[in-house]
Design a protein around this motif. Structure first.
Motif, PDB file in Angstrom:
ATOM      1  N   PRO A 113      49.797  54.100  37.921  1.00  0.00           N
ATOM      2  CA  PRO A 113      51.195  53.693  37.800  1.00  0.00           C
ATOM      3  C   PRO A 113      52.228  54.778  38.069  1.00  0.00           C
ATOM      4  CG  PRO A 113      50.322  54.169  35.636  1.00  0.00           C
ATOM      5  CD  PRO A 113      49.177  54.351  36.616  1.00  0.00           C
ATOM      6  N   SER A 114      51.787  56.043  38.190  1.00  0.00           N
ATOM      7  CA  SER A 114      52.753  57.149  38.208  1.00  0.00           C
ATOM      8  C   SER A 114      53.822  56.989  39.279  1.00  0.00           C
ATOM      9  CB  SER A 114      52.024  58.489  38.402  1.00  0.00           C
ATOM     10  OG  SER A 114      51.201  58.781  37.297  1.00  0.00           O
ATOM     11  N   ALA A 115      53.403  56.680  40.512  1.00  0.00           N
ATOM     12  CA  ALA A 115      54.380  56.571  41.606  1.00  0.00           C
ATOM     13  C   ALA A 115      55.371  55.442  41.349  1.00  0.00           C
ATOM     14  CB  ALA A 115      53.652  56.346  42.931  1.00  0.00           C
ATOM     15  N   ILE A 117      56.256  54.225  38.299  1.00  0.00           N
ATOM     16  CA  ILE A 117      57.126  54.614  37.191  1.00  0.00           C
ATOM     17  C   ILE A 117      58.227  55.541  37.694  1.00  0.00           C
ATOM     18  CG2 ILE A 117      57.208  55.893  35.010  1.00  0.00           C
ATOM     19  CD1 ILE A 117      54.319  54.857  34.520  1.00  0.00           C
ATOM     20  N   LYS A 118      57.871  56.432  38.632  1.00  0.00           N
ATOM     21  CA  LYS A 118      58.870  57.333  39.212  1.00  0.00           C
ATOM     22  C   LYS A 118      59.932  56.562  40.000  1.00  0.00           C
ATOM     23  CE  LYS A 118      55.957  61.455  39.416  1.00  0.00           C
ATOM     24  NZ  LYS A 118      56.803  62.260  38.526  1.00  0.00           N
ATOM     25  N   LYS A 119      59.588  55.351  40.446  1.00  0.00           N
ATOM     26  CA  LYS A 119      60.566  54.491  41.108  1.00  0.00           C
ATOM     27  C   LYS A 119      61.493  53.804  40.107  1.00  0.00           C
ATOM     28  CE  LYS A 119      58.050  52.980  45.271  1.00  0.00           C
ATOM     29  NZ  LYS A 119      57.644  51.767  46.042  1.00  0.00           N
ATOM     30  N   GLY A 120      61.155  53.920  38.829  1.00  0.00           N
ATOM     31  CA  GLY A 120      61.968  53.284  37.808  1.00  0.00           C
ATOM     32  C   GLY A 120      61.461  51.933  37.354  1.00  0.00           C
ATOM     33  N   TRP A 121      60.247  51.587  37.748  1.00  0.00           N
ATOM     34  CA  TRP A 121      59.701  50.303  37.340  1.00  0.00           C
ATOM     35  C   TRP A 121      59.382  50.296  35.850  1.00  0.00           C
ATOM     36  CZ3 TRP A 121      55.672  48.382  41.507  1.00  0.00           C
ATOM     37  CH2 TRP A 121      56.311  48.309  42.749  1.00  0.00           C
ATOM     38  N   ASP A 122      59.440  49.137  35.254  1.00  0.00           N
ATOM     39  CA  ASP A 122      59.143  48.942  33.838  1.00  0.00           C
ATOM     40  C   ASP A 122      57.624  48.822  33.667  1.00  0.00           C
ATOM     41  OD1 ASP A 122      58.739  47.979  31.255  1.00  0.00           O
ATOM     42  OD2 ASP A 122      60.536  46.728  31.286  1.00  0.00           O
ATOM     43  N   PHE A 123      57.034  49.746  32.913  1.00  0.00           N
ATOM     44  CA  PHE A 123      55.587  49.744  32.740  1.00  0.00           C
ATOM     45  C   PHE A 123      55.102  48.465  32.076  1.00  0.00           C
ATOM     46  CE2 PHE A 123      51.637  50.862  30.453  1.00  0.00           C
ATOM     47  CZ  PHE A 123      50.869  51.290  31.524  1.00  0.00           C
ATOM     48  N   SER A 124      55.863  47.944  31.136  1.00  0.00           N
ATOM     49  CA  SER A 124      55.450  46.712  30.458  1.00  0.00           C
ATOM     50  C   SER A 124      55.387  45.546  31.440  1.00  0.00           C
ATOM     51  CB  SER A 124      56.390  46.388  29.302  1.00  0.00           C
ATOM     52  OG  SER A 124      57.698  46.135  29.759  1.00  0.00           O
ATOM     53  N   GLU A 125      56.278  45.541  32.432  1.00  0.00           N
ATOM     54  CA  GLU A 125      56.245  44.489  33.448  1.00  0.00           C
ATOM     55  C   GLU A 125      55.019  44.650  34.336  1.00  0.00           C
ATOM     56  OE1 GLU A 125      59.053  42.576  36.994  1.00  0.00           O
ATOM     57  OE2 GLU A 125      59.798  44.241  35.772  1.00  0.00           O
ATOM     58  N   ILE A 126      54.692  45.894  34.664  1.00  0.00           N
ATOM     59  CA  ILE A 126      53.481  46.152  35.458  1.00  0.00           C
ATOM     60  C   ILE A 126      52.251  45.638  34.713  1.00  0.00           C
ATOM     61  CG2 ILE A 126      51.999  47.945  36.425  1.00  0.00           C
ATOM     62  CD1 ILE A 126      54.508  49.667  36.824  1.00  0.00           C
ATOM     63  N   VAL A 127      52.155  45.978  33.438  1.00  0.00           N
ATOM     64  CA  VAL A 127      51.012  45.556  32.628  1.00  0.00           C
ATOM     65  C   VAL A 127      50.932  44.035  32.562  1.00  0.00           C
ATOM     66  CG1 VAL A 127      50.076  45.516  30.274  1.00  0.00           C
ATOM     67  CG2 VAL A 127      50.862  47.673  31.286  1.00  0.00           C
ATOM     68  N   SER A 128      52.075  43.379  32.450  1.00  0.00           N
ATOM     69  CA  SER A 128      52.104  41.922  32.391  1.00  0.00           C
ATOM     70  C   SER A 128      51.514  41.307  33.659  1.00  0.00           C
ATOM     71  CB  SER A 128      53.539  41.441  32.188  1.00  0.00           C
ATOM     72  OG  SER A 128      53.605  40.028  32.196  1.00  0.00           O
TER      73      SER A 128
END
Length: 355
Positions: A113-115, A117-128
């Protein structure tokens, strides 16, 4: 088993047979299972003026590299093409197709997820999105998928700590642990001991790439400082007899990815000289994996064929490696026993194994 005592299979017969043998894959990067068609679609979305021919030229540019660090740059370039977490829906669709055509019944995949998250994405949305798609794959195919979050050595200790804290704040049953991937030369394993200790204290499993691009000292640090339950690659261990003995004594499995290792040419340059044969003969629990299918042009069935045709494993030995794929996984003992039993049932009586 000696190869001379068993029926020798041609490639098509071998692949058709092994496609029916239940297998697990436990070293597979989510973003690298993306198909070429999906990459092309992402490129044309980013560059509306491109036709398919121009998009193919761009794909060719991205996928031109000659070492591990060049590969990592290409990996990040593909990640940069994602516009939102919704793009993972396409990648998981490609993953589903990959698992089905390779006869994989269980997979533990790395998600990086690092790249994003660096874009500003919401980690909780990624996990969902991860969770929704893992459930969808199991519902549609019966294939079980679990995720390991790559805390990434490429971006340093603080990034790894941040990734862990994001994971701990968004725990879900489909994410079972963390892995340490990225540039081994720039991120020595010894730097990440506290991250791994915190992860285990919260019930997460821990694995790490080691001995892929650095010598056996990296593997020693990974088993002694990180206390990783499995080693990704580990091929530099072949040069340290005491380390091999230690891996056997502690029963630490190796996630071996032969084509990937030949590509990097750090420790081997041909399939025939790959140390997986030595590891297997010495009693290490070895597994076969594809690592990054799109980036290296190889899938799991190809790696089983390479082990058979190029490295000299017998069918019986490959059956044990298929069983090892479940033994080395993080599923429960009862599930392991059921999968291993399924391997035996698929194997017994098949004409391909008749002498």
């Amino acid at each position: 088993m000696e190869r001379t005592t068993e029926k020798q299979l041609g490639k098509e017969e071998f692949l058709n047979f092994f496609r029916k043998i239940p297998k697990a894959e436990i070293h597979l990067h989510l973003e690298a299972v993306i198909s070429r068609d999906t990459v092309r679609r992402f490129i044309r979305r980013r560059n509306p003026e491109f036709d398919d021919e121009r998009a193919e030229q761009e794909i060719g540019r991205i996928f031109t590299y000659s070492d591990l660090n060049g590969f990592i740059k290409a990996y990040l370039a593909v990640q940069d093409l994602y516009d939102s977490p919704a793009d993972f829906n396409d990648v998981f669709r490609d993953l589903r197709d990959y698992l089905v055509r390779n006869g994989i019944k269980y997979a533990e995949i790395f998600a990086a997820p690092s790249a994003f998250i660096k874009k500003g994405w919401d980690f909780s949305e990624i996990v969902s999105v991860y969770m929704k798609n893992v459930i969808k794959i199991e519902t549609e195919t019966g294939i079980k998928v679990r995720i390991l979050i790559d805390v990434s050595r490429t971006f340093g200790f603080e990034n790894a700590e941040k990734n862990l804290q994001l994971l701990l704040a968004n725990m879900t049953p489909v994410i079972i642990g963390i892995g340490l991937g990225g540039s081994e030369t720039n991120g020595p394993a010894r730097l990440f001991g506290s991250v791994f200790e915190k992860a285990r204290s919260r019930g997460l499993v821990t694995v790490a790439h080691a001995g892929e691009d650095v010598g056996p000292e990296s593997v020693w640090d990974t088993i002694n400082i990180l206390r990783a339950a499995r080693i990704g690659h580990g091929i530099s261990s072949a040069g340290d007899e005491k380390l091999i003995d230690e891996l056997v004594r502690r029963n630490i499995p190796l996630e071996v990815c032969p084509t990937s290792n030949v590509f990097t040419r750090k420790f081997v340059s041909t399939m025939k000289e790959h140390p997986i044969r030595k590891f297997f003969d010495r009693g290490i629990t070895v597994t076969l994996n594809s690592d990054d299918p799109l980036f290296f042009g190889v899938e799991l069935l190809d790696e089983y064929w390479n082990a058979y045709a190029e490295i000299g494993f017998s069918l019986a030995e490959l059956r044990k490696i298929a069983e090892n794929s479940f033994r080395a996984s993080f599923i429960g003992d009862d599930e392991k026993a059921k999968f291993i039993d399924a391997v035996g049932k698929a194997w017994d009586g098949n004409p391909a194994t008749a002498r």
